[in-house]
Design a protein around this motif. Structure first.
Motif: not given
Length: 464
Positions: A306, A314, A317, A333, A393
């Motif tokens: 992460s 994000n 990730l 993302n 996360e």
């Protein structure tokens, strides 16, 4: 390895034939517009053979080769029907169905299809194995203004593309002949030997037009990593490593990097606090490769790597989604999903993930096998002060940990580079050979902070 990238959003009318030997088309995202239109050398033929190679993880219907004329949208169509688990060949709108094929995800398949108007027979060759011959249409040629499309399935002459039938993946070595190719020539094509190239479509002299986001790159092949001469080291890797070491020596107030060679982090219990925070050597990068090895028996969602910045939690990730049985890569993302992985419990898995901001493409390598490239995000770097976390996360910058998404198990050999690692270097990493260590994160010189119950132990190996 430098890849030849071509991204054309709008194309001109005419194109000079190009030699695409060793290249592939990449269709990186679901769209009802992106396609490649091929120009055949003639418009009328009474027999045909079409061969191509494709690589996808799609679990829905999708077109592989679509030839339409004004009189028939399916004058020569190769199509995968997911509901009926069959490959279909449509000739002059007549459908023949082929079941029982081992059409696996995330691997290259070679498919050849033959048809002859005199007999009306169609035959499919799948990965070198011939099917039975079936009757489709006889007595008349395919003629008229042909439109040949890759990436979409035509429901009208040159159009009416269906979003849910588009192809996502890689395609290469497309050839078409105006006769039925002999079994020997088909076998040579499948085995990538010296065969007679197509006289209607020839991959080595292909005239085509690209519409939308379709890219051309070098075709990836698994390399024998033991042969060091087959690998070309990244040209800047020596300089970057020396520069990284210099930064480490000169950085004030920084923790002393540790050599974790032969070690592993052990995350022994479910918690929303325990984690390892890694310190990256730089704050801004337009490309990235992250490799790690992990071992777990979790049967729920869990984060594996992460990276968050103040603008995006994000930014990079790696996450296992148990509900959808898929590995998820998020970059800036944008979510990319990889299904069909043999993500077994209680064994070590090696996972590498690459991304490049210029093309926007993400690729996952799972236990040494490359998966298809998919579009995530292009045009901007990952920048800012990154917080990199193992074991949790991040749902916010440096926090927002979810108890039911934490990692439980062992993790080792975490490396990160600020460029897309070559297939050869990835293969060497997977096989535990001598590879170029990460210049952003280096397991042999890792700066980190542990919070909560995380242990450092010798990595376990089975004894002979």
């Amino acid at each position: 390895m430098k890849c030849f990238l071509l991204l054309v959003m709008l194309t001109a009318c005419a194109a000079t034939p190009q030699d695409l030997s060793g290249k592939m088309f990449i269709f990186p995202q679901q769209t009802s517009t992106a396609n490649v239109r091929l120009t055949a050398s003639r418009q009328d033929f009474g027999a045909a053979t079409v061969c191509h190679r494709s690589f996808t993880d799609l679990k829905r219907d999708h077109g592989l080769f679509s030839l339409a004329t004004p009189s028939s949208a399916n004058d020569f169509l190769i199509f995968w029907d997911e509901a009926n688990t069959e490959m279909e060949a449509h000739v002059k709108n007549a459908k023949t169905e082929y079941k029982g094929l081992d059409y696996k995800s995330n691997m290259w398949h070679s498919i050849c299809t033959t048809w002859d108007s005199e007999s009306g027979l169609v035959q499919l060759w799948f990965d070198g194995q011939p099917s039975i011959k079936k009757f489709a249409s006889s007595g008349s040629n395919i003629s008229g203004s042909t439109r040949i499309i890759l990436g979409q399935e035509q429901d009208s002459h040159g159009g009416r593309f269906d979003l849910k039938q588009c192809f996502i993946g890689m395609m290469s070595d497309v050839h078409m002949w105006d006769y039925t190719l002999s079994p020997c020539e088909i076998q040579k094509y499948v085995d990538e030997l010296n065969f007679t190239p197509g006289n209607l479509l020839n991959w080595s002299a292909l005239e085509f037009q690209i519409t939308g986001r379709v890219l051309i790159e070098d075709k990836q092949k698994l390399l024998i990593a033991q042969n060091s001469q087959s690998c070309t080291q990244h040209p800047d890797s020596d300089f970057k490593m020396k520069f990284l070491l210099l930064l480490v020596m000169l950085t004030a107030c920084a923790a002393t990097p540790q050599d974790l060679s032969g070690k592993m982090f052990t995350f022994p219990q479910e918690t929303n606090t325990a984690n390892v925070r890694l310190t990256a050597s730089r704050q801004d990068f337009g490309a990235a490769t992250v490799c790690h090895r992990s071992f777990t028996d979790l049967k729920r969602d869990h984060g594996l790597f992460s990276l968050a910045t103040s603008s995006e939690s994000n930014d990079f990730l790696i996450f296992w989604d148990e509900v959808n049985i898929e590995m998820v890569a998020r970059v800036k993302n944008a979510k990319i999903e990889y299904k069909g992985l043999d993500y077994k419990s209680n064994m070590w898995h090696s996972i590498c993930t690459t991304w490049d901001s210029e093309s926007g493409l993400v690729q996952l390598w799972f236990d040494g096998k490359p998966l298809m490239k998919k579009f995530a995000s292009s045009g901007s770097n990952i920048s800012g002060s990154p917080i990199i976390i193992l074991g949790q996360e991040q749902d916010s910058y440096g926090g927002g940990f979810d108890l039911k998404q934490c990692f439980i198990g062992m993790m080792s050999d975490v490396h990160m580079w600020d460029y897309t690692l070559s297939p050869c270097e990835i293969q060497k990493y997977m096989e535990g050979l001598n590879f170029t260590p990460g210049n952003v994160l280096n397991w042999s010189a890792l700066e980190f902070q542990i919070t909560g119950r995380v242990l450092i132990e010798d990595k376990q190996k089975l004894c002979s």
